[in-house]
Every structure is written in C-alpha cells, then in structure tokens.
Design a protein around this motif. Sequence first.
Motif, PDB file in Angstrom:
ATOM      1  N   GLU A  33      26.451  51.293  25.259  1.00  0.00           N
ATOM      2  CA  GLU A  33      26.724  52.235  24.174  1.00  0.00           C
ATOM      3  C   GLU A  33      26.203  51.691  22.842  1.00  0.00           C
ATOM      4  O   GLU A  33      25.620  52.418  22.041  1.00  0.00           O
ATOM      5  CB  GLU A  33      28.230  52.509  24.042  1.00  0.00           C
ATOM      6  CG  GLU A  33      28.797  53.411  25.125  1.00  0.00           C
ATOM      7  CD  GLU A  33      29.300  52.645  26.331  1.00  0.00           C
ATOM      8  OE1 GLU A  33      28.909  51.465  26.516  1.00  0.00           O
ATOM      9  OE2 GLU A  33      30.097  53.211  27.114  1.00  0.00           O
ATOM     10  N   ILE A  36      22.432  51.961  22.567  1.00  0.00           N
ATOM     11  CA  ILE A  36      21.977  53.307  22.183  1.00  0.00           C
ATOM     12  C   ILE A  36      22.253  53.544  20.700  1.00  0.00           C
ATOM     13  O   ILE A  36      21.399  54.034  19.961  1.00  0.00           O
ATOM     14  CB  ILE A  36      22.678  54.374  23.051  1.00  0.00           C
ATOM     15  CG1 ILE A  36      22.215  54.239  24.503  1.00  0.00           C
ATOM     16  CG2 ILE A  36      22.399  55.786  22.526  1.00  0.00           C
ATOM     17  CD1 ILE A  36      23.001  55.072  25.491  1.00  0.00           C
ATOM     18  N   TYR A 131      27.059  57.566   8.057  1.00  0.00           N
ATOM     19  CA  TYR A 131      27.313  57.195   9.441  1.00  0.00           C
ATOM     20  C   TYR A 131      26.946  55.734   9.712  1.00  0.00           C
ATOM     21  O   TYR A 131      27.679  55.015  10.393  1.00  0.00           O
ATOM     22  CB  TYR A 131      26.572  58.149  10.389  1.00  0.00           C
ATOM     23  CG  TYR A 131      26.493  57.577  11.751  1.00  0.00           C
ATOM     24  CD1 TYR A 131      27.654  57.455  12.516  1.00  0.00           C
ATOM     25  CD2 TYR A 131      25.309  57.064  12.255  1.00  0.00           C
ATOM     26  CE1 TYR A 131      27.617  56.852  13.759  1.00  0.00           C
ATOM     27  CE2 TYR A 131      25.260  56.466  13.483  1.00  0.00           C
ATOM     28  CZ  TYR A 131      26.404  56.360  14.230  1.00  0.00           C
ATOM     29  OH  TYR A 131      26.364  55.749  15.441  1.00  0.00           O
TER      30      TYR A 131
ATOM     31  N   MET B   1      38.602  46.521  25.593  1.00  0.00           N
ATOM     32  CA  MET B   1      37.771  47.712  25.622  1.00  0.00           C
ATOM     33  C   MET B   1      38.443  48.797  26.474  1.00  0.00           C
ATOM     34  O   MET B   1      39.045  48.495  27.487  1.00  0.00           O
ATOM     35  CB  MET B   1      36.398  47.384  26.230  1.00  0.00           C
ATOM     36  CG  MET B   1      35.598  46.421  25.413  1.00  0.00           C
ATOM     37  SD  MET B   1      34.752  47.188  24.040  1.00  0.00           S
ATOM     38  CE  MET B   1      33.100  47.332  24.690  1.00  0.00           C
ATOM     39  N   ALA B  21      31.678  59.838  29.241  1.00  0.00           N
ATOM     40  CA  ALA B  21      32.626  58.853  28.732  1.00  0.00           C
ATOM     41  C   ALA B  21      31.883  57.689  28.098  1.00  0.00           C
ATOM     42  O   ALA B  21      30.710  57.463  28.398  1.00  0.00           O
ATOM     43  CB  ALA B  21      33.506  58.360  29.868  1.00  0.00           C
ATOM     44  N   VAL B  22      32.547  57.002  27.173  1.00  0.00           N
ATOM     45  CA  VAL B  22      31.985  55.782  26.581  1.00  0.00           C
ATOM     46  C   VAL B  22      33.041  54.679  26.646  1.00  0.00           C
ATOM     47  O   VAL B  22      34.229  54.968  26.745  1.00  0.00           O
ATOM     48  CB  VAL B  22      31.550  55.980  25.101  1.00  0.00           C
ATOM     49  CG1 VAL B  22      30.375  56.921  25.002  1.00  0.00           C
ATOM     50  CG2 VAL B  22      32.710  56.451  24.226  1.00  0.00           C
ATOM     51  N   THR B  23      32.579  53.437  26.576  1.00  0.00           N
ATOM     52  CA  THR B  23      33.490  52.293  26.519  1.00  0.00           C
ATOM     53  C   THR B  23      33.485  51.767  25.087  1.00  0.00           C
ATOM     54  O   THR B  23      32.410  51.522  24.544  1.00  0.00           O
ATOM     55  CB  THR B  23      33.006  51.187  27.480  1.00  0.00           C
ATOM     56  OG1 THR B  23      32.834  51.761  28.761  1.00  0.00           O
ATOM     57  CG2 THR B  23      34.024  50.059  27.558  1.00  0.00           C
ATOM     58  N   PRO B  25      36.167  49.674  21.841  1.00  0.00           N
ATOM     59  CA  PRO B  25      37.434  48.991  21.566  1.00  0.00           C
ATOM     60  C   PRO B  25      38.427  49.823  20.750  1.00  0.00           C
ATOM     61  O   PRO B  25      39.621  49.568  20.798  1.00  0.00           O
ATOM     62  CB  PRO B  25      37.018  47.751  20.785  1.00  0.00           C
ATOM     63  CG  PRO B  25      35.717  48.124  20.150  1.00  0.00           C
ATOM     64  CD  PRO B  25      35.057  49.099  21.071  1.00  0.00           C
ATOM     65  N   MET B  29      34.855  53.258  16.909  1.00  0.00           N
ATOM     66  CA  MET B  29      33.691  52.887  17.714  1.00  0.00           C
ATOM     67  C   MET B  29      33.431  53.943  18.781  1.00  0.00           C
ATOM     68  O   MET B  29      32.270  54.273  19.074  1.00  0.00           O
ATOM     69  CB  MET B  29      33.926  51.533  18.389  1.00  0.00           C
ATOM     70  CG  MET B  29      33.908  50.380  17.429  1.00  0.00           C
ATOM     71  SD  MET B  29      32.220  50.010  16.895  1.00  0.00           S
ATOM     72  CE  MET B  29      32.310  48.240  16.757  1.00  0.00           C
ATOM     73  N   SER B  32      31.647  56.760  17.233  1.00  0.00           N
ATOM     74  CA  SER B  32      30.297  56.347  16.921  1.00  0.00           C
ATOM     75  C   SER B  32      29.426  56.388  18.188  1.00  0.00           C
ATOM     76  O   SER B  32      28.331  56.962  18.193  1.00  0.00           O
ATOM     77  CB  SER B  32      30.373  54.940  16.334  1.00  0.00           C
ATOM     78  OG  SER B  32      29.117  54.458  16.037  1.00  0.00           O
ATOM     79  N   TYR B  33      29.929  55.806  19.270  1.00  0.00           N
ATOM     80  CA  TYR B  33      29.150  55.764  20.505  1.00  0.00           C
ATOM     81  C   TYR B  33      29.016  57.156  21.125  1.00  0.00           C
ATOM     82  O   TYR B  33      27.975  57.492  21.682  1.00  0.00           O
ATOM     83  CB  TYR B  33      29.782  54.790  21.503  1.00  0.00           C
ATOM     84  CG  TYR B  33      29.759  53.355  21.032  1.00  0.00           C
ATOM     85  CD1 TYR B  33      28.786  52.926  20.133  1.00  0.00           C
ATOM     86  CD2 TYR B  33      30.690  52.428  21.474  1.00  0.00           C
ATOM     87  CE1 TYR B  33      28.750  51.615  19.686  1.00  0.00           C
ATOM     88  CE2 TYR B  33      30.661  51.111  21.040  1.00  0.00           C
ATOM     89  CZ  TYR B  33      29.692  50.705  20.147  1.00  0.00           C
ATOM     90  OH  TYR B  33      29.657  49.415  19.715  1.00  0.00           O
ATOM     91  N   LYS B  35      28.917  59.950  19.524  1.00  0.00           N
ATOM     92  CA  LYS B  35      27.906  60.645  18.720  1.00  0.00           C
ATOM     93  C   LYS B  35      26.504  60.246  19.179  1.00  0.00           C
ATOM     94  O   LYS B  35      25.639  61.100  19.378  1.00  0.00           O
ATOM     95  CB  LYS B  35      28.099  60.292  17.237  1.00  0.00           C
ATOM     96  CG  LYS B  35      27.012  60.830  16.321  1.00  0.00           C
ATOM     97  CD  LYS B  35      27.207  60.278  14.907  1.00  0.00           C
ATOM     98  CE  LYS B  35      26.145  60.753  13.937  1.00  0.00           C
ATOM     99  NZ  LYS B  35      24.797  60.269  14.219  1.00  0.00           N
ATOM    100  N   GLU B  36      26.290  58.939  19.353  1.00  0.00           N
ATOM    101  CA  GLU B  36      24.948  58.470  19.716  1.00  0.00           C
ATOM    102  C   GLU B  36      24.566  58.832  21.146  1.00  0.00           C
ATOM    103  O   GLU B  36      23.408  59.087  21.431  1.00  0.00           O
ATOM    104  CB  GLU B  36      24.833  56.958  19.523  1.00  0.00           C
ATOM    105  CG  GLU B  36      24.901  56.524  18.083  1.00  0.00           C
ATOM    106  CD  GLU B  36      23.815  57.138  17.213  1.00  0.00           C
ATOM    107  OE1 GLU B  36      22.891  57.782  17.741  1.00  0.00           O
ATOM    108  OE2 GLU B  36      23.915  56.987  15.989  1.00  0.00           O
ATOM    109  N   CYS B  37      25.546  58.792  22.052  1.00  0.00           N
ATOM    110  CA  CYS B  37      25.213  59.032  23.460  1.00  0.00           C
ATOM    111  C   CYS B  37      25.088  60.515  23.776  1.00  0.00           C
ATOM    112  O   CYS B  37      24.343  60.901  24.673  1.00  0.00           O
ATOM    113  CB  CYS B  37      26.263  58.413  24.372  1.00  0.00           C
ATOM    114  SG  CYS B  37      26.272  56.622  24.317  1.00  0.00           S
TER     115      CYS B  37
END
Lengths: 232, 96
Positions: A33, A36, A131, B1, B21-23, B25, B29, B32-33, B35-37
Amino acid sequence: MNRHEEVLFALADDELIMGHRHSEWTGWAPHIEEDIAFSSIAQDEIGHANLFFKLLAEITGKTPDELALGRQPHEYRNAIICERPNGDWAYTLARHFLYEAAEKIRLEALQDSSHQPLADVCEKLLREEVYHQMHADSWFRRLTLGHDEGRAIFSNALSIALPDAQGLFDPVAEADLRDLWIEGLTGRFDEAGLSVEFVENRPVPRGEHSDDFKALWDDLTRTYREEPAATW
Amino acid sequence: MEVWEVFQQKSHSDPFVHVGAVTAPDVDMAMSYAKECFFRRADGIDLWVAKRSEVHQIRDPHLLDQVTDKSYRFPEAYRGVVEKREAAKARAAGLK
C-alpha cells in the motif's frame, strides 16, 4: 535569468528532482500500500513540475520536455536536499516531511504573486499538496509516537536532512517565510518531544550539485537523450 | 497493523460498494492507502474505510439457504396473474 525565471526554475526543478527520488522507491517501499501511495506522490510531484515548466515554456520558447530533460547537469536549479540519495526509509520520510512543510509555505505565499498564471498554478497545487502533507504527517506521528528505536532513527534522519532543507527557500521566498517554517517545525518537534537541534547554516546554493547528482541526471534524462526529437 | 475494508461511492446516486481492503496501522493511513489504491483515476466521489474486525459475519451461513419453496417471493411467480384472474372471472360468470 531574471528573478521570475529563477523562482520558476527553482520550483520546477525541486518538484522534478524530488519526484524522481521518490519514484526510486517504486517496488521497494516497506509494504504494497505504501509502495502505491509513495509512487503516486512521486507522480504528483512530477506533474507539478510540468505545470511550472509550462510557465517557463512560454517565457523561454522551449518545450516542457526540453526544459525538464534537455539541460546539462549544472543547469538544474533544485535545492540540494532534493537530490540527496534516498538512503533509508527514515531519511526519505524525514526529507518528505520537511519538504512538504516548506512547500506549503512557499505555495501559500506565491498564491498572492502579482504574476497571475503563477498564482493560479500555486492555488491548484495546494489542493493536491494537502494530501501529501497528510501522508507526511501520518508518518511523522507514527514514527514519533512509536517505539524508541524507530523514534531515534527518525529523529536522527531529521537532524541530517534539516540543514540541507533550508535551501528550499532561496530564492523562492523571503527570509521571514523560512523563519515561519522553522517555527512550525520547532513546534512539531517539541510537541513530539524530539530533540532535533536546529543549526543555522548556509545551504549549498542552487545550481551547485553533489557528486550524486550526475547519476540521477543520467538516469532521469537517458531515454530523452537517446532521441530528443521523438514524440511520445 | 490492521486490515481495513474499503467502500467506494461512484456518484451521488450510487450506493457505497465494497471494492477491496488495505493494511494500515491507523485510520489516517488507511484513508491514505485506500485513496491511492482505489481512487487513482477519478474513480469516485466518496470513500469509507472500516476495520475488518468491526465487520461481523453471520454465524451460520446455512441460515441463508432457501429450505422450502419460496418461489412466491420472486416476481416470476406472478407472471400471467392478469390472465388467470380474467379466466377465473369468466369461469365465475359461467357458473351463475
């Protein structure tokens, strides 16, 4: 080069070189993650550089590609902090945190520029930078509130990056903005209980590069140099 | 996590849909993940994340089985109702 061009080259090259360094983490970040997310931030920074190069294209009559990839190493005007090798993840995040904090202050000031196209670009970029700051801030909190070991490594990385990072403000903004940045950082360090010493120093001037820059430049511009006239 | 389930809304008229799904902590975060994924290419207008540990699964999925005939709960079961009614009416009229 007049002052306006100097400012634009500084902004463009900071984003380009920072984006390039960040992109070197693609495939290597601590987990998928983050890989990315950090790669995406790298792409954003290069996109931001493109907007500044477009403004420069209008002034110089060169294309953004020629400006970004067709210059000789000594012509690049990035602050030295941007070209430092990534080192470890802690240094990368420390630099990312300092860079994003500086960028916010620089862009906010330039939003009021009397040069309307530049003011417009800065206003646009700030929306995306929010962001990036969230990302940098999350890591700052994780690492400073976490285990002693990670905290010590991160704190040390901040101390290493801080002297170089001061060069981000020259010649983009007045000294009082650099002071604002330092004030903000000191507040964050105190809040987190970090003992990062702020040492006043004269950073390497823009246009001067470390030995590491040649390899970066080589990598960044290799494809372009193969066939500069090619269209993509 | 922790694992965070990600829900995406494509437009105001669409429901939130589970996309993966994202992993991460913590919630910042995870956002953030997520959004990016899942939002890299203008994929939506809103985003939810929820801890997987807070999502509860039905204890016995067999409870979802259709044990007896439930065909009357499907619209197909009501095909030809008008015709059947008309036929019944005609039959009733004939009986008078």
